[in-house]
Scaffold this motif. Structure first.
Motif, PDB file in Angstrom:
ATOM      1  N   GLY A 308       6.736  -9.373  19.538  1.00  0.00           N
ATOM      2  CA  GLY A 308       6.247  -8.234  18.767  1.00  0.00           C
ATOM      3  C   GLY A 308       4.888  -8.467  18.156  1.00  0.00           C
ATOM      4  O   GLY A 308       4.038  -7.568  18.153  1.00  0.00           O
ATOM      5  N   GLU A 311       2.167  -8.068  20.740  1.00  0.00           N
ATOM      6  CA  GLU A 311       1.884  -6.646  21.002  1.00  0.00           C
ATOM      7  C   GLU A 311       1.082  -6.031  19.858  1.00  0.00           C
ATOM      8  O   GLU A 311       0.157  -5.236  20.079  1.00  0.00           O
ATOM      9  CB  GLU A 311       3.187  -5.875  21.201  1.00  0.00           C
ATOM     10  N   ASN A 312       1.423  -6.404  18.619  1.00  0.00           N
ATOM     11  CA  ASN A 312       0.700  -5.854  17.469  1.00  0.00           C
ATOM     12  C   ASN A 312      -0.745  -6.344  17.417  1.00  0.00           C
ATOM     13  O   ASN A 312      -1.650  -5.597  17.023  1.00  0.00           O
ATOM     14  CB  ASN A 312       1.426  -6.209  16.177  1.00  0.00           C
ATOM     15  N   HIS A 324       5.354  -2.273  16.887  1.00  0.00           N
ATOM     16  CA  HIS A 324       6.395  -3.251  17.198  1.00  0.00           C
ATOM     17  C   HIS A 324       6.854  -3.916  15.904  1.00  0.00           C
ATOM     18  O   HIS A 324       6.053  -4.556  15.209  1.00  0.00           O
ATOM     19  CB  HIS A 324       5.869  -4.288  18.188  1.00  0.00           C
TER      20      HIS A 324
END
Length: 413
Positions: A308, A311-312, A324
């Motif tokens: 996550g 993705e961030n 995310h």
């Protein structure tokens, strides 16, 4: 070209660097900063005092596990200047960044408790959260004649919060196998109301303590260690004497975090608990033990956070909203001695529950139940760590906690 600087080349920092390299390709420069090139497998420190591992089993060069295209800089971090988006290194160099990832973890600080690091340190007072401490404790246990063994947690949070529990169970088995258990009294001293932070697991573990004749001293907030009388003294003046003290000192983040205005009183980086973005600086993320989220400081948490946060970071570099969110997922093997172990799986909102993991009906691992398979799973994790986890390869478990296989309200899934 965007530059992502990652402070810390341990578990969290290495995973994020490798996953970012896969995600971004040649579209960004990635730099990892650490003070040395020695990567330590920290879960092995618990087992080293009992002869399961030697130091050479737990150390590898950091650069061996960083993908091609990830730069490794060996230096101390002096300070971060968030407004300038710069990292000042101890050797005078400066690194500019577009995104900074704080992954420098935490370290034991016995100096924070009066008397702990005085005359009895590494003589009758030991820790095992450092390689030097684990080796010294191994040597002490080898010829210890017996007496009162106190396993002690100074304050929460600590990295791998189940480790002191495991030490108590392993010590019980160790002395029993050496046919000297009757000469050893084991007492577990904790600031918590019970053995663990989660009530369901705490009750289960407390019953196991009773079965093994391990004493429990809860709600104990240590004020000082008296090295002359070998006594723990609490804030309310309770005293716990010891012949051998195995303590988990105060855990604190890196000192540069405080100097940079990014941390709290323990040098943890306050972040949004879902996105892991710093509340002080939007270009800074903190992962693993370095942040202040209300989740276990454990390698599994760093692993579950990593997808996550990668993705961030990518979304942040492209000016997109951060969508995310981490759910606090943690799972921990708990060694209980005699070749068995427990497994617990939980998150921010869900207690550890019985059942099977990771697959419904088939497991093959049991939750909240002592089994040989759980013990073997813990030992097998060493191979997975070096060959799957650190390189950032997919693991056969989801990052978000699943209720599949867990028993709730008397229903088995």
């Amino acid at each position: 070209m965007a530059h992502v600087v990652i402070l810390g080349g341990g578990t969290a920092g290495t995973m994020v660097a490798n996953k970012l390299r896969r995600k971004l390709g040649d579209g960004a420069r990635i730099t990892v900063v650490d003070r040395d090139d020695a990567h330590l497998y920290q879960p092995g420190l618990l087992l080293l005092p009992f002869g399961v591992y030697d130091p050479h089993d737990l150390l590898r060069p950091r650069d061996r596990f960083l993908h091609r295209g990830v730069d490794l800089v060996l230096a101390e971090v002096a300070q971060v200047l968030p407004k300038e988006k710069e990292v000042l290194l101890g050797d005078g160099r400066t690194l500019r960044y577009d995104v900074l990832v704080v992954a420098t973890g935490v370290a034991p600080r016995p100096d924070q408790t009066p008397g702990m690091s005085d005359g009895q340190w590494r003589r009758s007072v030991f820790d095992f959260y450092s390689l030097e401490g684990a080796v010294a404790l191994r040597d002490a246990l080898a010829d210890w004649p017996g007496g009162r063994l106190v396993v002690h947690v100074t304050e929460m949070p600590v990295k791998c919060p189940v480790a002191p529990l495991e030490f108590a169970f392993l010590a019980d088995a160790f002395f029993e196998e050496r046919r000297m258990r009757e000469r050893v009294e084991i007492v577990y001293v904790t600031p918590l109301e019970g053995p663990f932070t989660k009530p369901v697991a705490s009750a289960h573990l407390g019953a196991m303590f009773a079965d093994r004749h391990i004493g429990l001293e809860p709600d104990f907030y240590v004020e000082r260690v008296d090295p002359e009388t070998r006594t723990l003294v609490s804030m309310d003046e309770r005293e716990v004497p010891f012949d051998l003290l195995v303590t988990v000192p105060v855990n604190m983040g890196a000192d540069y975090v405080a100097r940079s205005g990014l941390g709290d009183e323990l040098n943890y980086v306050p972040v949004d608990r879902g996105t892991l973005q710093s509340t002080a600086s939007p270009d800074v993320f903190a992962i693993g033990d370095a942040n202040d989220i209300p989740a276990s400081k454990a390698g599994s948490v760093a692993h579950f956070e990593s997808d996550g946060v990668v993705e961030n970071i990518v979304d942040h570099l492209h000016g997109r909203p951060l969508t995310h969110r981490f759910d606090g997922h943690a799972n921990c093997f708990i060694e209980t001695g005699h070749g068995k172990g427990l497994l617990i799986d939980f998150n921010y909102d869900t207690e550890p529950l019985p059942g099977v993991y990771p697959y419904p009906r088939v497991g093959p691992l049991s939750l909240l139940k002592e089994t040989r398979a759980n013990h073997l799973g813990k030992l097998a994790f060493l191979h997975l760590y070096w060959n799957v986890l650190l390189p950032g390869r997919p693991m056969p478990v989801p990052s978000r906690m699943s209720m599949a296989g867990k028993e709730t309200a008397g229903t088995k899934e």
